[in-house]
Design an enzyme around this catalytic site. Structure first.
Site, PDB file in Angstrom:
ATOM      1  N   PHE A 141       0.862  -1.182   0.000  1.00 48.97           N
ATOM      2  CA  PHE A 141       0.000   0.000   0.000  1.00 48.97           C
ATOM      3  C   PHE A 141       0.897   1.230   0.000  1.00 48.97           C
ATOM      4  O   PHE A 141       1.662   1.456   0.934  1.00 48.97           O
ATOM      5  CB  PHE A 141      -0.952   0.056   1.202  1.00 48.97           C
ATOM      6  CG  PHE A 141      -1.832   1.280   1.132  1.00 48.97           C
ATOM      7  CD1 PHE A 141      -3.018   1.264   0.427  1.00 48.97           C
ATOM      8  CD2 PHE A 141      -1.430   2.479   1.715  1.00 48.97           C
ATOM      9  CE1 PHE A 141      -3.807   2.406   0.307  1.00 48.97           C
ATOM     10  CE2 PHE A 141      -2.209   3.630   1.604  1.00 48.97           C
ATOM     11  CZ  PHE A 141      -3.397   3.591   0.902  1.00 48.97           C
ATOM     12  N   ASP A 226       9.338   2.869   1.957  1.00 52.35           N
ATOM     13  CA  ASP A 226       8.155   3.683   2.255  1.00 52.35           C
ATOM     14  C   ASP A 226       7.858   3.533   3.744  1.00 52.35           C
ATOM     15  O   ASP A 226       7.265   2.560   4.184  1.00 52.35           O
ATOM     16  CB  ASP A 226       6.967   3.229   1.401  1.00 52.35           C
ATOM     17  CG  ASP A 226       5.716   4.077   1.673  1.00 52.35           C
ATOM     18  OD1 ASP A 226       5.708   4.828   2.670  1.00 52.35           O
ATOM     19  OD2 ASP A 226       4.743   3.957   0.904  1.00 52.35           O
ATOM     20  N   LYS A 255       2.537  11.088   6.989  1.00 52.47           N
ATOM     21  CA  LYS A 255       1.687  10.885   8.162  1.00 52.47           C
ATOM     22  C   LYS A 255       2.161  11.639   9.406  1.00 52.47           C
ATOM     23  O   LYS A 255       1.903  12.822   9.524  1.00 52.47           O
ATOM     24  CB  LYS A 255       1.507   9.380   8.403  1.00 52.47           C
ATOM     25  CG  LYS A 255       0.633   8.753   7.312  1.00 52.47           C
ATOM     26  CD  LYS A 255      -0.005   7.437   7.689  1.00 52.47           C
ATOM     27  CE  LYS A 255      -1.075   7.046   6.676  1.00 52.47           C
ATOM     28  NZ  LYS A 255      -0.702   6.017   5.733  1.00 52.47           N
TER      29      LYS A 255
HETATM   30  C1  LIG Z   1      -0.880   6.133   4.196  1.00 59.93           C
HETATM   31  C2  LIG Z   1       0.257   5.625   3.376  1.00 59.93           C
HETATM   32  C3  LIG Z   1       0.597   6.232   2.155  1.00 59.93           C
HETATM   33  C4  LIG Z   1      -0.232   7.336   1.537  1.00 59.93           C
HETATM   34  O1  LIG Z   1      -0.293   8.470   2.311  1.00 59.93           O
HETATM   35  P1  LIG Z   1      -1.439   9.584   2.033  1.00 59.93           P
HETATM   36  O2  LIG Z   1      -1.024  10.731   2.891  1.00 59.93           O
HETATM   37  O3  LIG Z   1      -2.735   8.974   2.430  1.00 59.93           O
HETATM   38  O4  LIG Z   1      -1.394   9.882   0.574  1.00 59.93           O
HETATM   39  C5  LIG Z   1       1.715   5.782   1.493  1.00 59.93           C
HETATM   40  N1  LIG Z   1       2.445   4.762   1.988  1.00 59.93           N
HETATM   41  C6  LIG Z   1       2.138   4.139   3.143  1.00 59.93           C
HETATM   42  C7  LIG Z   1       3.001   3.044   3.638  1.00 59.93           C
HETATM   43  C8  LIG Z   1       1.021   4.537   3.866  1.00 59.93           C
HETATM   44  O5  LIG Z   1       0.696   3.896   4.987  1.00 59.93           O
END
Ligand SMILES: *Cc1c(COP(=O)(O)O)cnc(C)c1O
Length: 408
Positions: A141, A226, A255
């Site tokens: 994700f 990520d 985040k």
């Molecule tokens: C939440 C998330 C994203 C996307 O972040 P947004 O601010 O919602 O666009 C990307 N990578 C990971 C691992 C995430 O948990």
């Protein structure tokens, strides 16, 4: 009609149905606790998917935001502002890197890292134009843009959203041999979450991340971690990669970087990687704005103390021990790292469990329907944490609901 029912009816009439929120309307939050419009209190065990690692309305972060709000909020990057350089320098230093490229949302930072890898591939690695390949993993994700869902294997994320962006190859998460086999001369990078949050807090097998690192080094590819959800204290370390003693070439952050106040994301790397960009080739109207940078800097300084990481680690032990008392017949597996847990349900009915938790004064959500993902703010008290897990145990044991105790 109650105020809650009325507000939900208004929301359903006016808001696109791309979410299905639990039936609660929140009004106020402090630390780990929230209050709804009817004055009921809830322990936050989700923390905005990790965006609220430092809790709701943290006084120190709010003071920084208020001070900045009154002075300068947005300049565009057509000019320098007096907050941006400090933020990028201190964030890079926290990550042991040299540069940061500030964006806003996590998805934008992931898009930025994809563009970085491709440009690096053509300029530095010498891959022929338009042939760059990025390896990703099953169950990933990384956000919701068309390019990002192009390499998702979640049918809900992809159905009826094509055509998709080419240039990605997906291999099973945790399978280093499969990753090795997918590498060719055009592979410029591997993009992965060191721990898969949205999939339900899935940890890689021991040694996997180290092998990924070695393969990236051996085949001249960028390792892009990520850490939008796993990073910034959640796992008991600043970065989840540290658990494997691995340093990627790029950290993707978001985040919690915005302190729960506003969206702040960044790609953090070395000069030889981020230095591939030339003026005009990539950007964002809001990325690097002074308000975001002021809050982001305060978050970085908080993490520099090591206190959030220490708390995540200590409370993580409490969480792990509390979760071991869940009714065994209702749970097939529990995974924890730091203050982060995935609880797989026997019934697979996560929505019903979350509705039961709501009635008991706990907010949580289900990943893929079958896993309860727990990620309370790192500022939660030990007693509140134990109480929250107790409510989960009672819901799983199907004890009738009770009103949440008034707290704070
Ligand atoms: C939440 C998330 C994203 C996307 O972040 P947004 O601010 O919602 O666009 C990307 N990578 C990971 C691992 C995430 O948990």
């Amino acid at each position: 009609m109650t105020a809650t029912a009325d507000e939900i009816r208004r929301a359903e009439a006016s808001t696109a149905p791309n979410y299905r929120p639990l039936p609660v309307v929140l009004h106020e939050g402090h630390g780990a606790w929230l209050t709804d419009i009817e004055g009921r209190r809830y322990l936050d065990m989700l923390s905005g998917y990790g965006a609220l690692n430092f809790g709701h309305t943290d006084p120190e972060l709010l003071a920084v935001a208020h001070e900045q709000l009154d002075r300068l909020t947005l300049t565009s990057r057509a000019f320098h502002n007096d907050r941006s350089a400090t933020f990028c320098a201190e964030l890079a230093e926290l990550a042991g890197m040299e540069m940061a490229l500030p964006m806003n949302t996590g998805a934008e930072a992931v898009e930025t890292t994809i563009k970085t890898a491709r440009k690096w591939g053509y300029q530095v690695k010498g891959v022929p134009q338009d042939r760059a390949k990025i390896i990703v993993v099953d169950g990933n994700f990384h956000g919701r843009t068309v390019t990002i869902v192009s390499f998702s294997d979640d049918p809900r994320a992809t159905a009826e959203f094509g055509p998709f962006t080419p240039g990605f190859v997906r291999v099973p998460f945790g399978d280093a041999d499969a990753l090795h086999s997918a590498i060719d001369d055009h592979t410029v990078a591997v993009l992965l979450e060191p721990i898969q949050g949205e999939r339900g807090v899935i940890l890689p097998p021991p040694g996997y991340l180290r092998t990924v690192r070695e393969l990236c080094t051996a085949h001249d590819m960028l390792m892009m971690a990520d850490e939008v959800q796993s990073g910034l204290g959640r796992t008991g370390r600043t970065f989840a990669c540290e658990h494997a003693e691995v340093v990627p070439d790029i950290y993707v952050l978001g985040k919690a970087l915005g302190g729960g106040i506003l969206p702040v994301s960044a790609v953090v790397s070395r000069r030889d990687v981020l230095g591939v960009f030339r003026p005009g080739e990539h950007g964002s109207t809001f990325g690097g704005n002074p308000l975001a940078c002021a809050v982001g800097t305060a978050v970085v300084r908080r993490l520099k103390t090591g206190e959030p990481q220490r708390r995540a680690s200590e409370l993580g032990a409490v969480l792990t021990s509390a979760l071991s008392h869940l009714p065994a017949s209702e749970v097939t597996e529990v995974r924890t790292i730091g203050l982060w847990a995935g609880v797989d349900l026997t019934t697979g009915d996560g929505r019903t469990v979350c509705e039961g938790l709501l009635k008991r004064g706990v907010l949580a959500n289900a990943a893929h329907g079958r896993t309860i993902r727990l990620s309370p703010p790192l500022v939660v008290s030990e007693d509140d944490l134990r109480w929250g897990v107790e409510q989960l145990a009672k819901v799983l044991a199907r004890q009738p609901g009770v009103a949440a105790p008034a707290r704070l």
